[in-house]
Design a protein around this motif. Structure first.
Motif, short mmCIF file in Angstrom:
data_model
loop_
_atom_site.label_atom_id
_atom_site.label_comp_id
_atom_site.label_asym_id
_atom_site.label_seq_id
_atom_site.Cartn_x
_atom_site.Cartn_y
_atom_site.Cartn_z
N TRP A 109 0.84 -1.20 0.00
CA TRP A 109 0.00 0.00 0.00
C TRP A 109 0.87 1.25 0.00
O TRP A 109 1.85 1.33 0.72
CB TRP A 109 -0.92 0.01 1.23
CG TRP A 109 -1.86 -1.15 1.27
CD1 TRP A 109 -1.82 -2.19 2.15
CD2 TRP A 109 -2.97 -1.40 0.41
NE1 TRP A 109 -2.84 -3.06 1.89
CE2 TRP A 109 -3.57 -2.61 0.83
CE3 TRP A 109 -3.52 -0.72 -0.68
CZ2 TRP A 109 -4.68 -3.14 0.21
CZ3 TRP A 109 -4.64 -1.26 -1.31
CH2 TRP A 109 -5.20 -2.45 -0.87
N THR A 110 0.50 2.23 -0.81
CA THR A 110 1.22 3.50 -0.87
C THR A 110 0.21 4.64 -0.87
O THR A 110 -0.97 4.45 -1.14
CB THR A 110 2.08 3.60 -2.14
OG1 THR A 110 1.24 3.51 -3.29
CG2 THR A 110 3.14 2.52 -2.19
N ASN A 111 0.71 5.84 -0.61
CA ASN A 111 -0.14 7.02 -0.61
C ASN A 111 -0.26 7.54 -2.04
O ASN A 111 0.75 7.80 -2.69
CB ASN A 111 0.48 8.08 0.29
CG ASN A 111 -0.38 9.31 0.44
OD1 ASN A 111 -1.11 9.69 -0.48
ND2 ASN A 111 -0.31 9.93 1.59
N LYS A 114 -1.74 13.93 -2.49
CA LYS A 114 -2.82 14.85 -2.12
C LYS A 114 -3.65 15.33 -3.30
O LYS A 114 -4.78 15.74 -3.14
CB LYS A 114 -2.24 16.05 -1.37
CG LYS A 114 -1.63 15.67 -0.03
CD LYS A 114 -1.43 16.88 0.82
CE LYS A 114 -0.78 16.57 2.13
NZ LYS A 114 -1.32 15.49 2.89
N ASN A 119 -7.42 10.56 -2.18
CA ASN A 119 -6.23 10.67 -1.33
C ASN A 119 -6.50 10.26 0.12
O ASN A 119 -5.59 10.23 0.92
CB ASN A 119 -5.63 12.07 -1.40
CG ASN A 119 -6.57 13.15 -0.90
OD1 ASN A 119 -7.61 12.88 -0.31
ND2 ASN A 119 -6.21 14.39 -1.17
N SER A 121 -7.32 7.27 0.98
CA SER A 121 -7.03 5.85 1.11
C SER A 121 -5.72 5.53 0.41
O SER A 121 -5.36 6.16 -0.58
CB SER A 121 -8.15 5.02 0.48
OG SER A 121 -7.88 3.64 0.60
N SER A 122 -5.03 4.51 0.91
CA SER A 122 -3.83 4.04 0.25
C SER A 122 -4.21 3.20 -0.96
O SER A 122 -5.30 2.65 -1.05
CB SER A 122 -2.98 3.20 1.21
OG SER A 122 -2.52 4.00 2.26
#
Length: 129
Positions: A109-111, A114, A119, A121-122
């Motif tokens: 999981w990554t970001n 913004k 944005n 949720s991963s």
């Protein structure tokens, strides 16, 4: 083929329709826990999300959202995964399968950043399941 969100969405909708024609799901876009999914199981009412991946001209990957994955797992829902070749305005399905979310362990999981509309949720991209 370069990434164009409008084209990805166009082919994604075709993949959803194909999945509904070939799996016992109805495209009714249910809301579960404040999140939208693509379909409901015609037999038992579980929620399903359709994930499509183009295989020609790009690296075939599937994108998952952590909040949706967690909710599908909790609700015993799953995914219909569709790999396809884009052929003009149509798709040719290369392969497909269904899998319950609880059977799919995702650890990368990554970001999304913004500026992405999701944005909160991963996200995770995986090449095959």
């Amino acid at each position: 083929m370069s990434y164009d969100p409008a084209i990805v969405g166009y082919y994604g909708k075709i993949a959803e329709t194909w999945a509904a024609d070939n799996y016992p799901i109805e495209l009714d876009y249910p809301e579960v826990g404040g999140l939208k999914f693509d379909a409901t199981d015609e037999e038992d009412g579980r929620s399903w999300d359709v994930k499509g991946s183009m295989t020609n001209g790009v690296r075939p990957t599937l994108k998952f959202w952590e909040d949706q994955h967690r909710t599908l797992g909790r609700e015993d829902g799953g995914y219909v995964l569709v790999w396809y070749r884009a052929e003009g305005r149509k798709i040719a399905v290369v392969s497909s399968r269904s899998i319950l979310a609880g059977e799919l362990e995702i650890k990368n999981w990554t970001n999304p950043g913004k500026t992405h509309y999701r944005n909160h949720s991963s996200e995770a991209h995986i090449q095959s399941v």
